[in-house]
Scaffold this active site. Structure first.
Site, mmCIF file in Angstrom:
data_model
loop_
_atom_site.group_PDB
_atom_site.id
_atom_site.type_symbol
_atom_site.label_atom_id
_atom_site.label_comp_id
_atom_site.label_asym_id
_atom_site.label_seq_id
_atom_site.Cartn_x
_atom_site.Cartn_y
_atom_site.Cartn_z
ATOM 1 C CG PHE A 86 -0.408 -5.939 4.634
ATOM 2 C CD1 PHE A 86 -0.349 -5.110 5.292
ATOM 3 C CD2 PHE A 86 -1.111 -6.814 3.039
ATOM 4 C CE1 PHE A 86 -1.843 -4.976 5.392
ATOM 5 C CE2 PHE A 86 -2.099 -6.328 4.271
ATOM 6 C CZ PHE A 86 -3.124 -5.694 5.207
ATOM 7 C CG HIS A 125 -6.395 1.334 1.318
ATOM 8 N ND1 HIS A 125 -5.253 1.711 0.596
ATOM 9 C CD2 HIS A 125 -5.767 0.391 2.336
ATOM 10 C CE1 HIS A 125 -3.891 1.298 0.936
ATOM 11 N NE2 HIS A 125 -4.647 0.498 1.882
ATOM 12 C CD GLU A 138 -1.587 7.626 9.310
ATOM 13 O OE1 GLU A 138 -1.129 8.518 8.542
ATOM 14 O OE2 GLU A 138 -2.431 6.735 8.849
ATOM 15 C CB CYS A 157 -1.139 0.144 1.005
ATOM 16 S SG CYS A 157 -2.237 -1.756 1.269
#
Length: 412
Positions: A398, A339, A313, A163
């Site tokens: 990931f 996403h 985050e 991502c």
């Protein structure tokens, strides 16, 4: 000495608009591109919704014969790249093609090709597999097809960091121009894996939201969040060395001034719990840009709507910005488009550029009641109109990949 790099072209294919302008209009309207999955029968699946691209017709955006030799992720990439190139106003006849390159990534490539051809092996035998199976499937073909379609003969690579792919691609393209490998780079990400294998795989990982209400499925930082919504599309930009852009009278959207990339060395799917890896990426980007945390006006967060990402985050932002964290506006574009995996960083970069141009920060749509541990200003309830001079954009993948870019308003 590092050369200055500016953004001169924007192109997008997204669940809320198939051009950069349509996409930005959708962002300002607070449009949510999430809905029931139409690409396959979800009867046996726990997850029923996704953020699909709508009304995209490849032959209207590129050569029809070429499009037939591309899977969707490559078609999206080529369409967005052509748009970005047109926006930049670059004429290849006036360029050295070896000084114009491409770094465009895809986290996955085409699962659809694998599904289709494996089914043929099972039902008709291996001799019936499409001879183009491999070039349709592999993730570097987004970059390869862009290079072929636009005649770009410079550096042509793709970064695959799940991502974080789109953001790492833009960061590496930034470096290529800074250090003289190229004068112009087409960069970003593309993805399309809303298919049985993609949805089943992420569902088994318990990464996807099982909510069926499109307006309450992707709700970053909300206490009721329960996973991300799978999206698709492409976000592609043209980066250019400043003097090269000025010499041809290009319109400059913004300046890219910092890039940070780190690895968590922690876990295959979870970010580091203290946020240290993502924080370091932000700190490196600010350090390169020569700014203090108090100068950051806005952070476009990775903000996936998973429990771990949003919490860690938030910790990372506090660690990186310290006291300034309480004053910075944070939002998540994924609240509207889900996403986009490897394309997320490219699309969100475009949001940051437009936010700088229009001094506009979109709200995190759908998020209502914040998680107690998510205690920053996430632009809940309404967009903000305020001066936007410096923006950080984060992508986390990931494998522990962290990537941050720092954009600023172009001042000449």
């Amino acid at each position: 000495m590092k050369r200055r790099v500016v953004v001169t072209g924007l192109g997008a294919v997204t669940p809320i608009g198939n051009t950069a302008d349509e996409f930005w209009k959708g962002i300002k309207e607070g449009k949510v591109g999430i809905g029931p999955i139409t690409k396959f029968d979800t009867t046996a699946y726990k997850v029923k919704i996704a953020a699909e691209v709508k009304g995209f017709i490849a032959k209207e955006r590129m050569d029809f014969k070429a499009a037939k030799r591309m899977e969707l992720f490559s078609q999206y990439a080529v369409a967005a790249a052509k748009e970005a190139f047109d926006d930049a106003g670059i004429t290849m006849e006036q360029e050295d093609p070896y000084r114009v390159g491409v770094i465009v990534g895809s986290g996955i490539g085409s699962l659809q090709t694998v599904e289709k051809e494996y089914e043929k092996i099972l039902t008709k035998g291996p001799s019936r597999v499409n001879p183009l199976m491999v070039p349709l499937m592999i993730s570097n073909m987004a970059a390869g097809n862009i290079s072929i379609q636009l005649g770009l003969k410079g550096k042509c690579t793709n970064v695959v960091t799940a991502c974080a792919s789109g953001t790492n691609c833009i960061g590496d393209a930034f470096r290529a121009i800074q250090y003289g490998d190229a004068d112009v780079m087409v960069a970003g990400g593309a993805e399309s894996c809303i298919c049985p294998t993609g949805v089943a795989g992420f569902t088994s990982l318990t990464a996807l939201s099982t909510t069926e209400d499109p307006l309450r499925a992707s709700i970053p930082f909300d206490k009721d969040r329960n996973g991300f919504v799978l999206g698709e599309g492409a976000g592609i930009v043209v980066l250019e060395e400043l003097e090269h852009a000025k010499a041809r009278g290009a319109k400059i959207h913004a300046e890219l001034v910092g890039y940070g990339a780190t690895g968590d060395a922690y876990h295959i799917t979870s970010p580091a719990e203290d946020g240290s890896g993502a924080a370091k990426a932000m700190m490196l980007a600010m350090e390169e840009g020569g700014i203090e945390p108090s100068q950051v006006d806005y952070i476009n967060a990775h903000g996936t709507s998973t429990h771990h990402n949003d919490l860690f985050e938030t910790k990372a932002i506090k660690l990186a910005l310290k006291d300034a964290a309480k004053d910075v506006v944070v939002n998540s574009t994924k609240s509207m488009i889900g996403h986009l995996l490897g394309a997320a960083g490219g699309v969100e970069f475009i949001v940051c550029v437009k936010s700088i141009e229009e001094n506009y920060i979109h709200q995190t749509v759908g998020t209502e009641t914040l998680d107690e541990e998510c205690d920053l200003n996430y632009a809940i309830g309404a967009p903000l109109q305020k001066d936007v001079n410096y923006v950080l954009t984060n992508s986390l993948g990931f494998g522990g990949h962290n990537a941050t870019l720092l954009l600023k308003k172009y001042e000449g």
